[in-house]
Design a protein around this motif. Structure first.
Motif, mmCIF file in Angstrom:
data_model
loop_
_atom_site.group_PDB
_atom_site.id
_atom_site.type_symbol
_atom_site.label_atom_id
_atom_site.label_comp_id
_atom_site.label_asym_id
_atom_site.label_seq_id
_atom_site.Cartn_x
_atom_site.Cartn_y
_atom_site.Cartn_z
ATOM 1 N N PRO A 131 0.904 -1.148 0.052
ATOM 2 C CA PRO A 131 -0.057 0.045 -0.078
ATOM 3 C C PRO A 131 0.762 1.296 -0.052
ATOM 4 O O PRO A 131 0.505 2.358 -0.531
ATOM 5 N N LEU A 132 1.925 1.243 0.785
ATOM 6 C CA LEU A 132 2.898 2.536 0.757
ATOM 7 C C LEU A 132 3.417 2.546 -0.633
ATOM 8 O O LEU A 132 3.551 3.929 -1.001
ATOM 9 N N LEU A 133 3.869 1.549 -1.261
ATOM 10 C CA LEU A 133 4.360 1.806 -2.604
ATOM 11 C C LEU A 133 3.375 2.119 -3.582
ATOM 12 O O LEU A 133 3.795 3.149 -4.330
ATOM 13 N N LEU A 134 2.160 2.040 -3.525
ATOM 14 C CA LEU A 134 0.930 2.533 -4.437
ATOM 15 C C LEU A 134 1.198 4.097 -4.143
ATOM 16 O O LEU A 134 0.982 5.021 -5.022
ATOM 17 N N GLY A 162 2.210 9.583 -5.661
ATOM 18 C CA GLY A 162 2.880 10.844 -5.332
ATOM 19 C C GLY A 162 4.002 11.087 -6.366
ATOM 20 O O GLY A 162 3.982 12.432 -6.685
ATOM 21 N N LEU A 163 4.716 10.253 -6.767
ATOM 22 C CA LEU A 163 5.712 10.695 -7.918
ATOM 23 C C LEU A 163 4.832 11.105 -9.215
ATOM 24 O O LEU A 163 5.365 11.862 -9.982
ATOM 25 N N ARG A 164 3.947 10.308 -9.457
ATOM 26 C CA ARG A 164 2.934 10.872 -10.669
ATOM 27 C C ARG A 164 2.493 12.053 -10.500
ATOM 28 O O ARG A 164 2.446 12.877 -11.628
ATOM 29 N N GLY A 220 4.693 14.564 -11.550
ATOM 30 C CA GLY A 220 5.034 14.904 -12.780
ATOM 31 C C GLY A 220 5.897 13.957 -13.297
ATOM 32 O O GLY A 220 6.373 14.183 -14.599
ATOM 33 N N LEU A 221 6.034 12.601 -12.778
ATOM 34 C CA LEU A 221 7.072 11.735 -13.242
ATOM 35 C C LEU A 221 6.065 10.464 -13.438
ATOM 36 O O LEU A 221 5.688 9.812 -12.504
ATOM 37 N N PRO A 222 5.942 10.160 -14.776
ATOM 38 C CA PRO A 222 5.242 9.035 -15.011
ATOM 39 C C PRO A 222 5.942 7.680 -14.545
ATOM 40 O O PRO A 222 7.138 7.655 -14.551
ATOM 41 N N PRO A 239 21.024 7.889 -11.088
ATOM 42 C CA PRO A 239 21.368 6.732 -9.918
ATOM 43 C C PRO A 239 21.350 7.530 -8.536
ATOM 44 O O PRO A 239 20.685 6.851 -7.622
ATOM 45 N N TRP A 240 21.494 8.818 -8.343
ATOM 46 C CA TRP A 240 21.521 9.333 -7.176
ATOM 47 C C TRP A 240 19.906 9.526 -6.671
ATOM 48 O O TRP A 240 19.436 9.370 -5.542
ATOM 49 N N THR A 241 19.234 10.260 -7.553
ATOM 50 C CA THR A 241 17.823 10.465 -7.349
ATOM 51 C C THR A 241 17.103 9.089 -7.025
ATOM 52 O O THR A 241 16.400 8.922 -6.071
ATOM 53 N N GLY A 242 17.456 7.976 -7.919
ATOM 54 C CA GLY A 242 16.896 6.705 -7.672
ATOM 55 C C GLY A 242 17.337 6.051 -6.536
ATOM 56 O O GLY A 242 16.209 5.608 -5.806
ATOM 57 N N ASP A 243 18.477 6.276 -5.989
ATOM 58 C CA ASP A 243 18.769 5.568 -4.737
ATOM 59 C C ASP A 243 18.207 6.356 -3.518
ATOM 60 O O ASP A 243 17.805 5.766 -2.556
ATOM 61 N N LEU A 244 18.172 7.747 -3.678
ATOM 62 C CA LEU A 244 17.485 8.371 -2.723
ATOM 63 C C LEU A 244 16.164 7.817 -2.495
ATOM 64 O O LEU A 244 15.504 7.933 -1.372
ATOM 65 N N LEU A 245 15.284 8.057 -3.657
ATOM 66 C CA LEU A 245 13.817 7.609 -3.406
ATOM 67 C C LEU A 245 13.813 6.149 -2.894
ATOM 68 O O LEU A 245 12.739 6.109 -2.028
ATOM 69 N N ALA A 246 14.585 5.321 -3.328
ATOM 70 C CA ALA A 246 14.581 3.739 -2.867
ATOM 71 C C ALA A 246 14.834 3.865 -1.211
ATOM 72 O O ALA A 246 14.193 3.470 -0.403
ATOM 73 N N LEU A 247 15.838 4.980 -0.737
ATOM 74 C CA LEU A 247 16.101 4.677 0.616
ATOM 75 C C LEU A 247 14.923 5.498 1.509
ATOM 76 O O LEU A 247 14.460 4.794 2.519
ATOM 77 N N LEU A 248 14.357 6.568 0.888
ATOM 78 C CA LEU A 248 13.444 7.098 1.521
ATOM 79 C C LEU A 248 12.092 5.955 1.688
ATOM 80 O O LEU A 248 11.368 6.086 2.764
ATOM 81 N N PHE A 249 11.866 5.305 0.720
ATOM 82 C CA PHE A 249 10.745 4.439 0.690
ATOM 83 C C PHE A 249 11.051 3.355 1.899
ATOM 84 O O PHE A 249 10.143 3.129 2.571
#
Length: 105
Positions: A37-40, A45-47, A50-52, A61-71
């Motif tokens: 549910p949190l992933l959804l 939230g990313l959509r 403005g990010l499909p 890579p840094w942004t993706g890693d940061l988003l994964a860490l925040l998740f």
């Protein structure tokens, strides 16, 4: 590997017997129940931002890693809350019913 782990010796066995891993094991059911549910919510939230979803792989890579860490941090924090306030109260109630009323001598 099983033999080494069963003996409880070595660096990796020491890590797996540590408090952080034990805490994650305690929260494992709450993590399991809350992560999707949190992933959804996270993807929506990313959509909205403005990010499909199909463009996630195009993140640097840094942004993706940061988003994964925040998740992951969000999942663990929310799982801790659901463990304390949703999972534990019925357990406490069940324990008190099993032990029954205490009689004084």
């Amino acid at each position: 590997l099983v033999w080494v782990m069963a003996r409880g010796e070595g660096f990796i066995s020491g890590i797996l017997q540590g408090r952080p891993v034990f805490a994650l094991g305690t929260l494992s059911y709450s993590i399991y129940m809350i992560h999707f549910p949190l992933l959804l919510v996270f993807v929506d939230g990313l959509r909205i931002g403005g990010l499909p979803p199909r463009r996630f792989i195009l993140l640097d890579p840094w942004t993706g890693d940061l988003l994964a860490l925040l998740f992951v941090i969000g999942v663990i924090c929310l799982a801790r809350l659901t463990f304390l306030y949703i999972e534990m109260p019925p357990r406490r109630g069940a324990k008190s019913q099993v032990s029954g009323p205490q009689r004084s001598s």
